[in-house]
Design a protein around this motif. Structure first.
Motif, PDB file in Angstrom:
ATOM      1  N   ALA A  30      -9.213  -5.945   1.212  1.00  0.00           N
ATOM      2  CA  ALA A  30      -8.912  -4.560   1.588  1.00  0.00           C
ATOM      3  C   ALA A  30      -8.749  -3.689   0.341  1.00  0.00           C
ATOM      4  O   ALA A  30      -9.212  -2.543   0.311  1.00  0.00           O
ATOM      5  CB  ALA A  30      -7.649  -4.506   2.441  1.00  0.00           C
ATOM      6  N   LEU A  31      -8.123  -4.240  -0.685  1.00  0.00           N
ATOM      7  CA  LEU A  31      -7.945  -3.478  -1.923  1.00  0.00           C
ATOM      8  C   LEU A  31      -9.285  -3.200  -2.598  1.00  0.00           C
ATOM      9  O   LEU A  31      -9.485  -2.124  -3.174  1.00  0.00           O
ATOM     10  CB  LEU A  31      -7.016  -4.227  -2.881  1.00  0.00           C
ATOM     11  CG  LEU A  31      -5.558  -4.332  -2.444  1.00  0.00           C
ATOM     12  CD1 LEU A  31      -4.791  -5.242  -3.385  1.00  0.00           C
ATOM     13  CD2 LEU A  31      -4.914  -2.968  -2.367  1.00  0.00           C
ATOM     14  N   ILE A  32     -10.203  -4.151  -2.522  1.00  0.00           N
ATOM     15  CA  ILE A  32     -11.532  -3.939  -3.100  1.00  0.00           C
ATOM     16  C   ILE A  32     -12.256  -2.830  -2.346  1.00  0.00           C
ATOM     17  O   ILE A  32     -12.896  -1.965  -2.953  1.00  0.00           O
ATOM     18  CB  ILE A  32     -12.341  -5.261  -3.090  1.00  0.00           C
ATOM     19  CG1 ILE A  32     -11.729  -6.221  -4.109  1.00  0.00           C
ATOM     20  CG2 ILE A  32     -13.810  -5.015  -3.397  1.00  0.00           C
ATOM     21  CD1 ILE A  32     -12.309  -7.623  -4.063  1.00  0.00           C
ATOM     22  N   LYS A  33     -12.143  -2.827  -1.002  1.00  0.00           N
ATOM     23  CA  LYS A  33     -12.757  -1.759  -0.205  1.00  0.00           C
ATOM     24  C   LYS A  33     -12.170  -0.400  -0.570  1.00  0.00           C
ATOM     25  O   LYS A  33     -12.893   0.599  -0.686  1.00  0.00           O
ATOM     26  CB  LYS A  33     -12.565  -2.034   1.288  1.00  0.00           C
ATOM     27  CG  LYS A  33     -13.416  -3.172   1.791  1.00  0.00           C
ATOM     28  CD  LYS A  33     -13.160  -3.424   3.272  1.00  0.00           C
ATOM     29  CE  LYS A  33     -13.949  -4.625   3.755  1.00  0.00           C
ATOM     30  NZ  LYS A  33     -13.654  -4.963   5.149  1.00  0.00           N
ATOM     31  N   VAL A  34     -10.854  -0.353  -0.740  1.00  0.00           N
ATOM     32  CA  VAL A  34     -10.202   0.904  -1.128  1.00  0.00           C
ATOM     33  C   VAL A  34     -10.705   1.358  -2.489  1.00  0.00           C
ATOM     34  O   VAL A  34     -10.986   2.547  -2.703  1.00  0.00           O
ATOM     35  CB  VAL A  34      -8.664   0.737  -1.130  1.00  0.00           C
ATOM     36  CG1 VAL A  34      -7.986   1.917  -1.787  1.00  0.00           C
ATOM     37  CG2 VAL A  34      -8.138   0.532   0.285  1.00  0.00           C
ATOM     38  N   LYS A  35     -10.863   0.429  -3.429  1.00  0.00           N
ATOM     39  CA  LYS A  35     -11.363   0.781  -4.762  1.00  0.00           C
ATOM     40  C   LYS A  35     -12.779   1.343  -4.671  1.00  0.00           C
ATOM     41  O   LYS A  35     -13.112   2.332  -5.341  1.00  0.00           O
ATOM     42  CB  LYS A  35     -11.343  -0.433  -5.686  1.00  0.00           C
ATOM     43  CG  LYS A  35     -11.784  -0.096  -7.107  1.00  0.00           C
ATOM     44  CD  LYS A  35     -11.862  -1.325  -7.962  1.00  0.00           C
ATOM     45  CE  LYS A  35     -12.268  -1.039  -9.371  1.00  0.00           C
ATOM     46  NZ  LYS A  35     -13.451  -0.262  -9.565  1.00  0.00           N
ATOM     47  N   LEU A  90       0.135 -13.307  -0.411  1.00  0.00           N
ATOM     48  CA  LEU A  90       0.018 -11.997   0.232  1.00  0.00           C
ATOM     49  C   LEU A  90      -0.942 -11.104  -0.552  1.00  0.00           C
ATOM     50  O   LEU A  90      -1.771 -10.405   0.032  1.00  0.00           O
ATOM     51  CB  LEU A  90       1.392 -11.338   0.337  1.00  0.00           C
ATOM     52  CG  LEU A  90       1.454 -10.018   1.067  1.00  0.00           C
ATOM     53  CD1 LEU A  90       1.036 -10.196   2.528  1.00  0.00           C
ATOM     54  CD2 LEU A  90       2.857  -9.447   1.005  1.00  0.00           C
ATOM     55  N   THR A  91      -0.857 -11.161  -1.878  1.00  0.00           N
ATOM     56  CA  THR A  91      -1.766 -10.382  -2.716  1.00  0.00           C
ATOM     57  C   THR A  91      -3.206 -10.850  -2.523  1.00  0.00           C
ATOM     58  O   THR A  91      -4.124 -10.033  -2.416  1.00  0.00           O
ATOM     59  CB  THR A  91      -1.369 -10.514  -4.203  1.00  0.00           C
ATOM     60  OG1 THR A  91      -0.023 -10.070  -4.355  1.00  0.00           O
ATOM     61  CG2 THR A  91      -2.278  -9.698  -5.085  1.00  0.00           C
ATOM     62  N   ILE A  92      -3.384 -12.157  -2.458  1.00  0.00           N
ATOM     63  CA  ILE A  92      -4.738 -12.694  -2.272  1.00  0.00           C
ATOM     64  C   ILE A  92      -5.292 -12.288  -0.905  1.00  0.00           C
ATOM     65  O   ILE A  92      -6.469 -11.940  -0.784  1.00  0.00           O
ATOM     66  CB  ILE A  92      -4.729 -14.229  -2.441  1.00  0.00           C
ATOM     67  CG1 ILE A  92      -4.480 -14.570  -3.901  1.00  0.00           C
ATOM     68  CG2 ILE A  92      -6.027 -14.850  -1.958  1.00  0.00           C
ATOM     69  CD1 ILE A  92      -4.223 -16.042  -4.163  1.00  0.00           C
ATOM     70  N   LYS A  93      -4.442 -12.293   0.119  1.00  0.00           N
ATOM     71  CA  LYS A  93      -4.892 -11.890   1.451  1.00  0.00           C
ATOM     72  C   LYS A  93      -5.275 -10.414   1.486  1.00  0.00           C
ATOM     73  O   LYS A  93      -6.153 -10.012   2.236  1.00  0.00           O
ATOM     74  CB  LYS A  93      -3.797 -12.150   2.483  1.00  0.00           C
ATOM     75  CG  LYS A  93      -3.641 -13.607   2.842  1.00  0.00           C
ATOM     76  CD  LYS A  93      -2.541 -13.789   3.871  1.00  0.00           C
ATOM     77  CE  LYS A  93      -2.318 -15.249   4.181  1.00  0.00           C
ATOM     78  NZ  LYS A  93      -1.210 -15.443   5.124  1.00  0.00           N
ATOM     79  N   GLN A  94      -4.601  -9.591   0.689  1.00  0.00           N
ATOM     80  CA  GLN A  94      -4.864  -8.156   0.673  1.00  0.00           C
ATOM     81  C   GLN A  94      -6.018  -7.787  -0.242  1.00  0.00           C
ATOM     82  O   GLN A  94      -6.479  -6.647  -0.229  1.00  0.00           O
ATOM     83  CB  GLN A  94      -3.611  -7.398   0.230  1.00  0.00           C
ATOM     84  CG  GLN A  94      -2.490  -7.462   1.220  1.00  0.00           C
ATOM     85  CD  GLN A  94      -1.254  -6.753   0.713  1.00  0.00           C
ATOM     86  OE1 GLN A  94      -1.144  -6.418  -0.462  1.00  0.00           O
ATOM     87  NE2 GLN A  94      -0.309  -6.534   1.602  1.00  0.00           N
TER      88      GLN A  94
END
Length: 154
Positions: free
Chosen positions: A101-106, A94-98
């Motif tokens: 999106a987390l990189i875009k947010v950063k 789940l973390t890998i799938k997210q």
């Protein structure tokens, strides 16, 4: 939760009593119909079969129960450990799938931080400019000037 544990204990107790009572009842019902003794009541306490036979029977019964319990515990522990591993793997996936999106947010947060630092620098420049020109200003004047500078850049 306490009800489940209580029910499990009752079931385990009944199974344990049943395992030991069934052979005794079989001895009474099947082998005690012959009335070899003078008193029929005493025939209940007669045990038919040899000592070695009964010892072998009880040894097999106890050994089966012990090995069954060990097999049950091993299976339960194995299933529990596998379940924990599966949950951890699922969380990692789940973390890998997210991650995208987390990189875009950063990246967006870095842009916002850059803008905030730029605005902070402009605010300091405006304050210094006002002080050099000895202009008296209020906080609302400063906020209005920053809003105007942001509108101009967009």
């Amino acid at each position: 939760m306490k009800k489940k544990i209580g029910n499990r204990r009752k079931i385990a107790f009944l199974i344990g009593v049943g395992v030991f009572l069934i052979p005794i009842l079989l001895n009474l019902l099947v082998f005690s119909w012959r009335l070899d003794t003078e008193l029929p009541l005493l025939s209940v306490f007669n045990t038919h079969g040899s000592i070695e036979g009964w010892l072998s029977f009880w040894g097999n019964l106890v050994g089966t129960i012990v090995s069954g319990c060990v097999a049950f515990l091993v299976a339960k522990i194995t299933i529990s450990e596998q379940s924990k591993k599966d949950e951890k793997l699922e969380a990692d996936l789940l973390t890998i799938k997210q991650l995208p999106a987390l990189i875009k947010v950063k990246i967006e947060l870095d842009k916002i931080l850059g803008e905030l630092l730029r605005i902070s620098g402009e605010k300091k420049e405006i304050i210094e400019e006002y002080r050099e020109n000895r202009v008296v200003f209020t906080e609302s004047d400063l906020i209005m000037s920053l809003d105007y500078s942001m509108d101009c850049q967009q």
